[in-house]
Design an enzyme around this catalytic site. Structure first.
Site, short mmCIF file in Angstrom:
data_model
loop_
_atom_site.label_atom_id
_atom_site.label_comp_id
_atom_site.label_asym_id
_atom_site.label_seq_id
_atom_site.Cartn_x
_atom_site.Cartn_y
_atom_site.Cartn_z
N SER A 1 5.32 5.67 8.12
CA SER A 1 6.76 5.68 8.43
C SER A 1 7.34 7.07 8.24
O SER A 1 8.20 7.51 9.01
CB SER A 1 7.50 4.68 7.54
OG SER A 1 7.50 3.40 8.09
N ARG B 1 8.30 3.39 1.56
CA ARG B 1 7.01 3.39 0.88
C ARG B 1 5.90 4.00 1.73
O ARG B 1 4.99 4.65 1.21
CB ARG B 1 6.62 1.95 0.53
CG ARG B 1 5.21 1.83 -0.02
CD ARG B 1 4.80 0.38 -0.23
NE ARG B 1 3.48 0.30 -0.81
CZ ARG B 1 2.87 -0.83 -1.12
NH1 ARG B 1 3.48 -1.99 -0.91
NH2 ARG B 1 1.65 -0.83 -1.65
N SER B 2 5.96 3.79 3.04
CA SER B 2 4.84 4.04 3.94
C SER B 2 4.70 5.50 4.37
O SER B 2 5.65 6.09 4.89
CB SER B 2 5.01 3.17 5.19
OG SER B 2 4.19 3.63 6.24
N PRO B 3 3.51 6.08 4.22
CA PRO B 3 3.30 7.45 4.71
C PRO B 3 3.39 7.53 6.23
O PRO B 3 3.81 8.54 6.78
CB PRO B 3 1.90 7.81 4.21
CG PRO B 3 1.22 6.50 4.03
CD PRO B 3 2.28 5.54 3.59
#
EC number: 5.99.1.4
Length: 241
Positions: free
Chosen positions: A22, A18-20
């Site tokens: 990451s 989900r995380s940009p």
């Protein structure tokens, strides 16, 4: 080494599809720190749905995550664009509508069982950050199957598999045990690093430890480490959430 001494867990990279941030850490690992990427255990971090929360609570755990404010979300939109530009990356910001994050993350666990976890992450990252697709859509996840050589239904319905649900709960318990509060998050024994900008320090620490291991320098237990017979070839806080 003392007899009966337990082996440490390998260093870990907690990531979220989900995380940009990451995604940026993922790109940095592959592009700038491939030895680190190969040395760490990749552990998915995902916000549990109602069923996972229930199972987690029954296992005595809780999820250490607080939803971000609208102000933080607007800041992240600007910050990620800056950081991506510094890396020469172009991306499309996806729109999430009623996401169930078990769909892509338990799909990753299914792929990892078959030894293609890294390839799955590459496909999911491209789908989400380059194509702007909804990776919580089961048809999107099913679309990865042909390239991975896996069964499409197995990937798409991973969140319905009781065994993978149980494995997902085990992962959520690891998140709590390691004190992970956002991603990307890097852990090596007691040492923790949060955010894209901490990846260089984490990589440097692992490289120094590897060099010490190869030369037999004592580790923090005071026991000299055996020298292997052959050589081993192995910004901003950037925490989303």
């Amino acid at each position: 080494m003392r007899a009966g001494r337990r082996r440490r867990r390998p260093p870990r990279f907690y990531f979220s599809l989900r995380s940009p941030y990451s995604w940026l850490a993922y790109r940095d690992l592959l592009d700038r720190y491939p030895a680190t990427a190969a040395a760490v255990e990749w552990v998915p971090f995902f916000e549990p749905d109602e069923l996972s929360r229930k199972l987690l609570a029954e296992a005595g755990g809780a999820f250490p995550y607080t939803p971000m404010s609208p102000e933080k979300h607007r800041y992240i939109l600007q910050d990620v664009r800056r950081l991506a530009g510094e890396r020469g990356l172009e991306f499309t910001w996806p729109v999430d509508r009623e996401p169930v994050w078990e769909v892509p993350h338990l799909g990753y666990l299914a792929a990892a069982r078959h030894g293609v976890g890294a390839q799955y992450i590459a496909l999911a990252a491209r789908a989400r950050w380059e194509l702007g697709l909804d990776i919580c859509d089961r048809t999107v996840i099913a679309g990865f199957a042909a390239e991975l050589g896996l069964d499409a239904e197995e990937l798409a319905t991973a969140s319905d598999d009781s065994g993978l649900r149980a494995e997902g709960v085990r992962v959520l318990l690891e998140i709590q045990r390691d004190g992970v509060f956002g991603v990307p998050f890097f852990v090596d024994h007691f040492d923790k690093y949060w955010g894209v900008d901490r990846l260089p320090a984490f990589a440097a620490a692992l490289a120094a430890k590897t060099a010490a291991d190869l030369t037999g320098v004592p580790d923090d237990s005071g026991d000299p480490l055996p020298v292997p017979a052959a050589s081993v070839d192995d910004g901003h806080a950037g925490g989303c959430g």
